[in-house]
Structure formats: C-alpha cells, structure tokens
Scaffold this motif. Sequence first.
Motif, mmCIF file in Angstrom:
data_model
loop_
_atom_site.group_PDB
_atom_site.id
_atom_site.type_symbol
_atom_site.label_atom_id
_atom_site.label_comp_id
_atom_site.label_asym_id
_atom_site.label_seq_id
_atom_site.Cartn_x
_atom_site.Cartn_y
_atom_site.Cartn_z
ATOM 1 N N UNK A 57 0.919 -1.118 -0.077
ATOM 2 C CA UNK A 57 -0.104 0.125 -0.016
ATOM 3 C C UNK A 57 0.858 1.254 -0.040
ATOM 4 N N UNK A 58 1.917 1.197 0.910
ATOM 5 C CA UNK A 58 2.646 2.599 0.830
ATOM 6 C C UNK A 58 3.346 2.552 -0.621
ATOM 7 N N UNK A 59 3.724 1.647 -0.980
ATOM 8 C CA UNK A 59 4.588 1.629 -2.236
ATOM 9 C C UNK A 59 3.703 1.904 -3.600
ATOM 10 N N UNK A 60 2.473 1.759 -3.438
ATOM 11 C CA UNK A 60 1.565 2.121 -4.518
ATOM 12 C C UNK A 60 1.043 3.467 -4.447
ATOM 13 N N UNK A 61 1.210 4.047 -3.138
ATOM 14 C CA UNK A 61 0.924 5.453 -2.916
ATOM 15 C C UNK A 61 2.036 6.248 -3.487
ATOM 16 N N UNK A 62 3.324 5.698 -3.261
ATOM 17 C CA UNK A 62 4.356 6.419 -3.736
ATOM 18 C C UNK A 62 4.625 6.328 -5.174
ATOM 19 N N UNK A 63 4.218 5.240 -5.915
ATOM 20 C CA UNK A 63 4.400 5.312 -7.351
ATOM 21 C C UNK A 63 3.170 6.303 -7.923
ATOM 22 N N UNK A 64 1.955 6.472 -7.381
ATOM 23 C CA UNK A 64 0.869 7.213 -7.809
ATOM 24 C C UNK A 64 1.390 8.712 -7.625
ATOM 25 N N UNK A 65 2.204 9.042 -6.619
ATOM 26 C CA UNK A 65 2.636 10.366 -6.324
ATOM 27 C C UNK A 65 3.778 10.747 -7.360
ATOM 28 N N UNK A 66 4.630 9.706 -7.641
ATOM 29 C CA UNK A 66 5.769 10.129 -8.599
ATOM 30 C C UNK A 66 5.259 10.069 -9.957
ATOM 31 N N UNK A 67 3.981 9.612 -10.573
ATOM 32 C CA UNK A 67 3.562 9.564 -11.697
ATOM 33 C C UNK A 67 2.599 11.004 -11.907
#
Length: 83
Positions: A57-67
């Motif tokens: 879940x934190x990894x997915x949020x980090x990817x979404x913010x990076x995109x």
Amino acid sequence: MQLNTPALCRLGALALLITGPTPALAYMGPGLGLGAIGSALGIVGAVLLAIVSVVWYPFKRMLRRMRGSSAAPANSPHSKPQA
C-alpha cells in the motif's frame, strides 16, 4: 543428609529417566498429516500476505505520487457521475 557419590549418581540417573522422552504410541493417519501440513502452510501464507499487503500500500501510493496522477479513475466509486 549428606549426598555421597553413589547416591548422587542414582539421583542423576533418576532425573534423566523422569525427564526422558516417552513414545506416544499413537497413529497419525494421512488425513491428519495432510491437514496439519495444510494448516501450517495456511498460517505461513497468511503471515506472508499480511506482510506484502502492509508493504504494497505505501509503495502503491509512492508510485501514484511519482506519476502525478492525483485524479481518480473514471470508474472509481469516489468519482462524480457524468450527466
């Protein structure tokens, strides 16, 4: 009472006999064995899945913010219906 060497040896031997393993003399059939293996694998799988979900879940949020995609998808339950 004073313990001499033979009495101490007898006491030690008695302690070893009392604490030694005894055979169970029980039959464990294939159904019980497979059930125990299945339960153990289920517990291990649940623990691994919990660890992966906590990390994902934190990894997915980090990817979404990076995109930079902060907008919700069109079929999301949080998106506004189009008229």
